[in-house]
Design a protein around this motif. Structure first.
Motif, PDB file in Angstrom:
ATOM      1  N   ALA A 179       0.842  -1.200   0.000  1.00  0.00           N
ATOM      2  CA  ALA A 179       0.000   0.000   0.000  1.00  0.00           C
ATOM      3  C   ALA A 179       0.874   1.246   0.000  1.00  0.00           C
ATOM      4  O   ALA A 179       1.939   1.269   0.612  1.00  0.00           O
ATOM      5  CB  ALA A 179      -0.911  -0.003   1.230  1.00  0.00           C
ATOM      6  N   PHE A 180       0.398   2.283  -0.698  1.00  0.00           N
ATOM      7  CA  PHE A 180       1.132   3.558  -0.694  1.00  0.00           C
ATOM      8  C   PHE A 180       0.133   4.711  -0.729  1.00  0.00           C
ATOM      9  O   PHE A 180      -0.927   4.621  -1.346  1.00  0.00           O
ATOM     10  CB  PHE A 180       2.105   3.652  -1.870  1.00  0.00           C
ATOM     11  CG  PHE A 180       1.476   3.495  -3.234  1.00  0.00           C
ATOM     12  CD1 PHE A 180       1.047   4.599  -3.957  1.00  0.00           C
ATOM     13  CD2 PHE A 180       1.316   2.234  -3.793  1.00  0.00           C
ATOM     14  CE1 PHE A 180       0.473   4.461  -5.211  1.00  0.00           C
ATOM     15  CE2 PHE A 180       0.733   2.079  -5.054  1.00  0.00           C
ATOM     16  CZ  PHE A 180       0.313   3.197  -5.763  1.00  0.00           C
ATOM     17  N   ALA A 181       0.475   5.789  -0.035  1.00  0.00           N
ATOM     18  CA  ALA A 181      -0.423   6.939   0.091  1.00  0.00           C
ATOM     19  C   ALA A 181      -0.455   7.739  -1.205  1.00  0.00           C
ATOM     20  O   ALA A 181       0.540   7.854  -1.920  1.00  0.00           O
ATOM     21  CB  ALA A 181       0.026   7.831   1.234  1.00  0.00           C
ATOM     22  N   THR A 182      -1.642   8.310  -1.501  1.00  0.00           N
ATOM     23  CA  THR A 182      -1.803   9.189  -2.647  1.00  0.00           C
ATOM     24  C   THR A 182      -2.349  10.539  -2.182  1.00  0.00           C
ATOM     25  O   THR A 182      -2.630  10.729  -0.996  1.00  0.00           O
ATOM     26  CB  THR A 182      -2.742   8.569  -3.693  1.00  0.00           C
ATOM     27  OG1 THR A 182      -4.023   8.316  -3.087  1.00  0.00           O
ATOM     28  CG2 THR A 182      -2.169   7.273  -4.230  1.00  0.00           C
ATOM     29  N   SER A 183      -2.501  11.472  -3.125  1.00  0.00           N
ATOM     30  CA  SER A 183      -2.935  12.830  -2.793  1.00  0.00           C
ATOM     31  C   SER A 183      -4.302  13.089  -3.410  1.00  0.00           C
ATOM     32  O   SER A 183      -4.417  13.393  -4.600  1.00  0.00           O
ATOM     33  CB  SER A 183      -1.905  13.852  -3.316  1.00  0.00           C
ATOM     34  OG  SER A 183      -2.304  15.167  -3.016  1.00  0.00           O
TER      35      SER A 183
END
Length: 265
Positions: A119-123
């Motif tokens: 998982a990776f954060a997005t904007s």
């Protein structure tokens, strides 16, 4: 690993990732009935789905999740704690069975037999948006839509994948000259909005490699984009540019209510 983008657009988003051990949905932004129908189109029974990974709380990604969890108790649903907190407190998708809620936070990788999920954060203007890289059998597929920009940190996570699903949301001139209110246009253009055709292609230029065989062009706006404009932008920047792509790379247009072929990555 086999993948089909079952539906992608402002009306609803969901994709299928299949390994020998798992059948997984990425998002569930349509009715349970529609998701079952789309799965049937690629000859998969919805009762075989055992996991769903949710990107964020917006209804075009989440509205079918509560129904699926209540109707199919074998489904383990995954998202981060911020998204779950918002969904449970707002009851936006109804009562969610607590025993089916699972947490994966940005930066984490979890292993489920023959499938690794990062998982990776997005904007984006949601509670706590994140997307995922799915890895199985030595192949990687990265999913990324609903983000205002692609950071260098995200590029590090998604680089050198065998396949991508990337947001090609709008053509800049169509959006600026289109029917939306200026406030909505500003939201889409902002760092917590969406990616334009050029933004998406330029981000891909930094991450694709000679391994990359498929690029699924996703989440295209019905009002602010066309398939031809998205394809032409991708071709100009990637195919005719300096991207280290193989000669047989495929640019695959996704559809709001028709699945792509279920194909091996």
């Amino acid at each position: 690993m086999r993948v089909s983008v079952l539906a992608s657009g402002s009306t609803g988003n969901t994709s299928l990732i299949e390994t020998p051990q798992h059948k997984v949905l990425m998002d569930a932004g349509l009715s349970g009935k529609k998701i079952a129908s789309l799965l049937a189109d690629v000859e998969v029974d919805i009762k075989e789905i055992d996991m769903v990974f949710l990107s964020h709380d917006h209804s075009d990604h989440s509205k079918g999740l509560g129904v699926l969890m209540r109707r199919y108790p074998q489904i383990a649903a995954f998202s981060n704690s911020g998204t779950w907190s918002y969904l449970t407190e707002s009851q936006k998708i109804g009562q969610i069975p607590v025993e089916q809620i699972n947490v994966i936070e940005p930066g984490q990788t979890k292993t489920f037999g023959d499938l690794d999920v990062t998982a990776f954060a997005t904007s984006h203007d949601a509670a706590e948006p994140q997307y995922y890289v799915f890895t199985s059998g030595g192949k990687r597929m990265a999913f990324l839509t609903d983000t205002g920009y692609v950071s260098s940190k995200v590029k590090d996570v998604i680089s050198d994948a065998d396949a991508y699903m990337m947001e090609f949301n709008y053509d800049d001139m169509m959006l600026r000259n289109g029917p939306y209110s200026w406030n909505l246009k500003q939201r889409i253009l902002s760092d917590v909005g969406h990616l334009s055709n050029e933004d998406a292609a330029m981000a891909l230029l930094d991450v694709v490699s000679s391994k990359t065989k498929r690029i699924y062009m996703a989440h295209r706006s019905q009002h602010n984009n066309t398939a031809k404009l998205a394809y032409d932008a991708a071709k100009q920047i990637l195919i005719n540019g300096d991207a280290p792509l193989p000669s047989d790379v495929q640019l695959i247009m996704t559809d709001a209510d028709k699945p792509t072929n279920l194909e091996q990555i």
